[in-house]
Design a protein around this motif. Structure first.
Motif, PDB file in Angstrom:
ATOM      1  N   THR A  38      53.242 -20.799  41.244  1.00  0.00           N
ATOM      2  CA  THR A  38      53.286 -21.447  42.552  1.00  0.00           C
ATOM      3  C   THR A  38      52.718 -22.851  42.453  1.00  0.00           C
ATOM      4  OG1 THR A  38      52.794 -21.111  44.905  1.00  0.00           O
ATOM      5  CG2 THR A  38      51.030 -20.594  43.331  1.00  0.00           C
ATOM      6  N   ASP A  39      52.630 -23.522  43.589  1.00  0.00           N
ATOM      7  CA  ASP A  39      52.118 -24.887  43.651  1.00  0.00           C
ATOM      8  C   ASP A  39      50.648 -24.939  43.185  1.00  0.00           C
ATOM      9  OD1 ASP A  39      52.983 -27.605  45.211  1.00  0.00           O
ATOM     10  OD2 ASP A  39      50.815 -27.279  45.274  1.00  0.00           O
ATOM     11  N   ALA A  40      50.236 -26.097  42.734  1.00  0.00           N
ATOM     12  CA  ALA A  40      48.863 -26.239  42.217  1.00  0.00           C
ATOM     13  C   ALA A  40      47.827 -26.067  43.315  1.00  0.00           C
ATOM     14  CB  ALA A  40      48.693 -27.615  41.564  1.00  0.00           C
ATOM     15  N   LYS A  41      48.176 -26.528  44.538  1.00  0.00           N
ATOM     16  CA  LYS A  41      47.139 -26.423  45.576  1.00  0.00           C
ATOM     17  C   LYS A  41      47.708 -26.059  46.949  1.00  0.00           C
ATOM     18  CE  LYS A  41      46.720 -31.529  46.158  1.00  0.00           C
ATOM     19  NZ  LYS A  41      47.777 -31.926  45.201  1.00  0.00           N
ATOM     20  N   ASN A  42      48.988 -26.273  47.186  1.00  0.00           N
ATOM     21  CA  ASN A  42      49.509 -26.006  48.540  1.00  0.00           C
ATOM     22  C   ASN A  42      50.097 -24.594  48.667  1.00  0.00           C
ATOM     23  OD1 ASN A  42      48.972 -28.713  49.349  1.00  0.00           O
ATOM     24  ND2 ASN A  42      50.768 -29.350  48.150  1.00  0.00           N
ATOM     25  N   GLY A  43      50.247 -24.170  49.916  1.00  0.00           N
ATOM     26  CA  GLY A  43      50.917 -22.893  50.181  1.00  0.00           C
ATOM     27  C   GLY A  43      49.939 -21.723  50.199  1.00  0.00           C
ATOM     28  N   ASN A  44      50.442 -20.569  50.640  1.00  0.00           N
ATOM     29  CA  ASN A  44      49.576 -19.378  50.789  1.00  0.00           C
ATOM     30  C   ASN A  44      49.230 -18.726  49.456  1.00  0.00           C
ATOM     31  OD1 ASN A  44      49.808 -19.563  53.613  1.00  0.00           O
ATOM     32  ND2 ASN A  44      51.796 -18.512  53.540  1.00  0.00           N
ATOM     33  N   LEU A  45      50.130 -18.809  48.482  1.00  0.00           N
ATOM     34  CA  LEU A  45      49.917 -18.010  47.267  1.00  0.00           C
ATOM     35  C   LEU A  45      48.827 -18.588  46.371  1.00  0.00           C
ATOM     36  CD1 LEU A  45      50.743 -15.466  45.768  1.00  0.00           C
ATOM     37  CD2 LEU A  45      52.518 -16.810  44.587  1.00  0.00           C
ATOM     38  N   ARG A  46      48.674 -19.890  46.370  1.00  0.00           N
ATOM     39  CA  ARG A  46      47.675 -20.499  45.502  1.00  0.00           C
ATOM     40  C   ARG A  46      46.254 -19.979  45.848  1.00  0.00           C
ATOM     41  NH1 ARG A  46      46.690 -21.045  41.035  1.00  0.00           N
ATOM     42  NH2 ARG A  46      48.691 -22.035  40.677  1.00  0.00           N
ATOM     43  N   PRO A  47      45.797 -20.045  47.102  1.00  0.00           N
ATOM     44  CA  PRO A  47      44.443 -19.525  47.409  1.00  0.00           C
ATOM     45  C   PRO A  47      44.331 -18.017  47.176  1.00  0.00           C
ATOM     46  CG  PRO A  47      45.560 -20.268  49.417  1.00  0.00           C
ATOM     47  CD  PRO A  47      46.395 -20.712  48.270  1.00  0.00           C
TER      48      PRO A  47
END
Ligand SMILES: O=P(O)(O)OC[C@H]1O[C@H](O)[C@H](O)[C@@H](O)[C@@H]1O
Length: 479
Positions: free
Chosen positions: A194-203
């Motif tokens: 997934t994205d490095a910092k954006n979106g729900n999956l990263r956190p």
């Protein structure tokens, strides 16, 4: 691993060949495209070439540099695969669109056609690969009839981290894993891309401690096959991802020539642009190899979602784009070629041939006394499928249906990297010629927002009200 020709200049021998002659000539009417038409486009072509160079330099086309800047990621992927492949029998990708179509296409192109049915030893010790790219409840539930959760690694792939299909699949799988294996053990059964910092999956990945890979911020979903989106699933089934990147880099070199007529991506884009100007708004991709069948699906998203646009860059309504149609040779000679030869001349047929198949299959010399069978004996299926491809090219040319041919010397990681990259660059170039933004997809938002509203997502009351007040359907036409 992949085969390479013995020749010292193996790259030349592995170069895709594009034959545009059938686009430039025609037995019937004005379906051929003239060199003058291309010459008349010179100013537009130069503007597009300049834009491609500038956008690449200014970070507007980060996908162009993926063949060169992932050495460390490739090492991390290969090391991760080696560290887990003995622990798992099955690798399941959860993704959709650009987060699934590439992994499907590459695995089908390179691996044994019945890879999942082979023993783990015959698979080189790698796990089976399944890509779940839909939310049909029957399909996903049926998967659990054939996999063992204890021995399955799930790869959740989503650039935005907000795609309802993928994230709801993940929620189902997460709950199942934790119920069966416990919270700690289940963490080893999920890897996120997934994205490095954006979106729900990263956190979520960071909080849960899942292994994760990054989709570079400047690379859109349908251009992400050469990122961990495609590279991890490929490596997880023993595919040589360095070769794929090498093929893409080689195609990048070929696409740098400023001789338009020798630039594979420019010519592909220019000829389709000219065809679109003639109302040929259907792009049929017809590989004559089962290994390339799913390249058609990947190409369909790339070409449709990039070029199918309402506005040009000056906000004029243009409603442009070509509808991709997936066909397979020789199979669809028996289902779609009737339309292609006698129906509307509104298509460009893109034949994708293979010089050398991995095996040769002889047809036995029997039934010599039956004229319609005897002639087949003593020949090979390799010769028959190629003959049928040439015959179909001829028949469609003669019928006035515009067509071109791309030929791979053979299907391997290197040539696959070439054709993926070729279509990506051609798509970017076609977007410049059409003067549209090839890298967004505003047309998918309406459906998404209507889904959120009807599904009761908070903050969509206005859309819900709009839907509640939409004109009722006329019952007379509901049977
Ligand atoms: O990777 P994701 O963010 O989950 O997106 C998956 C797909 O869905 C989106 O709606 C876009 O139309 C596609 O271009 C994208 O490939």
């Amino acid at each position: 691993m992949s085969k390479r020709f013995e020749q010292k200049d193996w790259q030349e021998s592995m170069r895709l060949k594009l034959d545009f002659n059938n686009m430039m000539t025609s037995y019937v009417g004005e379906n051929g495209i003239s060199e003058e038409e291309i010459a008349d486009l010179q100013a537009q072509i130069e503007k597009a070439e300049k834009a491609m160079v500038e956008k690449r330099a200014n970070g507007g086309m980060d996908w162009r540099d993926l063949p060169y800047n992932q050495a460390d990621i490739v090492k991390d992927i290969n090391a991760y695969v080696e560290s887990v492949k003995d622990d798992f029998d099955t690798f399941v990708v959860l993704g959709i669109g650009g987060s699934a179509l590439g992994p499907i296409a590459v695995q089908q192109a390179i691996n044994h056609p019945y890879y999942n049915e082979l023993s783990k030893e015959k698979r080189g010790g790698y796990p089976k690969l399944y890509v779940m790219d839909n939310i049909d409840p029957e399909k996903l539930v049926s998967l659990f009839d054939i996999i063992d959760l204890d021995k399955t690694l799930f790869n959740v792939i989503t650039k935005s981290g907000s795609t309802s299909e993928t994230m709801s699949q993940f929620m189902i799988i997460k709950e199942m894993l934790e119920e069966k294996l416990g919270k700690e053990e289940s963490k080893k059964h999920v890897v996120c891309t997934t994205d490095a910092k954006n979106g729900n999956l990263r956190p979520i990945a960071d909080k849960e401690g899942y292994k994760s890979f990054i989709i570079p911020a400047g690379v859109g979903g349908r251009f992400s096959e050469l990122t961990p989106v495609g590279l991890l699933p490929a490596a997880m089934c023993g595919i040589d991802i360095e070769e794929i990147l090498a093929g893409a880099a080689y195609m990048d070199e070929l696409c740098k020539t400023d001789n338009t007529f020798k630039n594979p991506a420019s010519m592909y884009a220019i000829l389709n642009y000219l065809a679109m100007r003639r109302g040929k708004n259907i792009s049929v991709i017809m590989p004559y190899a089962d290994t390339l069948k799913y390249i058609g699906d990947w190409y369909a998203q790339l070409w449709a979602e990039s070029l199918g646009k309402k506005f040009d860059n000056d906000k004029n309504v243009v409603n442009v784009g070509q509808t991709p149609v997936r066909a397979l040779g020789a199979t669809d000679q028996h289902s779609q070629v009737q339309l292609y030869s006698e129906g509307p001349k509104d298509k460009v047929i893109v034949f994708v041939g293979v010089d050398k198949y991995k095996t040769t299959l002889d047809i036995p010399k029997i039934y010599g006394d039956i004229p319609s069978l005897g002639f087949l004996g003593g020949e090979t299926h390799n010769k028959l499928i190629k003959t049928e491809q040439m015959a179909t090219e001829y028949a469609l040319l003669k019928s006035g249906q515009t067509n071109m041919t791309i030929t791979l010397p053979e299907v391997n990681e290197f040539t696959l990297g070439q054709i993926l990259y070729l279509f990506e660059v051609a798509t970017g170039f076609a977007g410049e010629l059409l003067d549209i933004n090839a890298f967004d997809q505003p047309g998918v938002e309406e459906g998404k927002n209507a889904t959120y509203a009807m599904f009761g997502r908070p903050g969509y009351d206005e859309k819900k009200a709009e839907l509640d007040n939409r004109p009722a359907k006329n019952d007379k036409f509901i049977i």
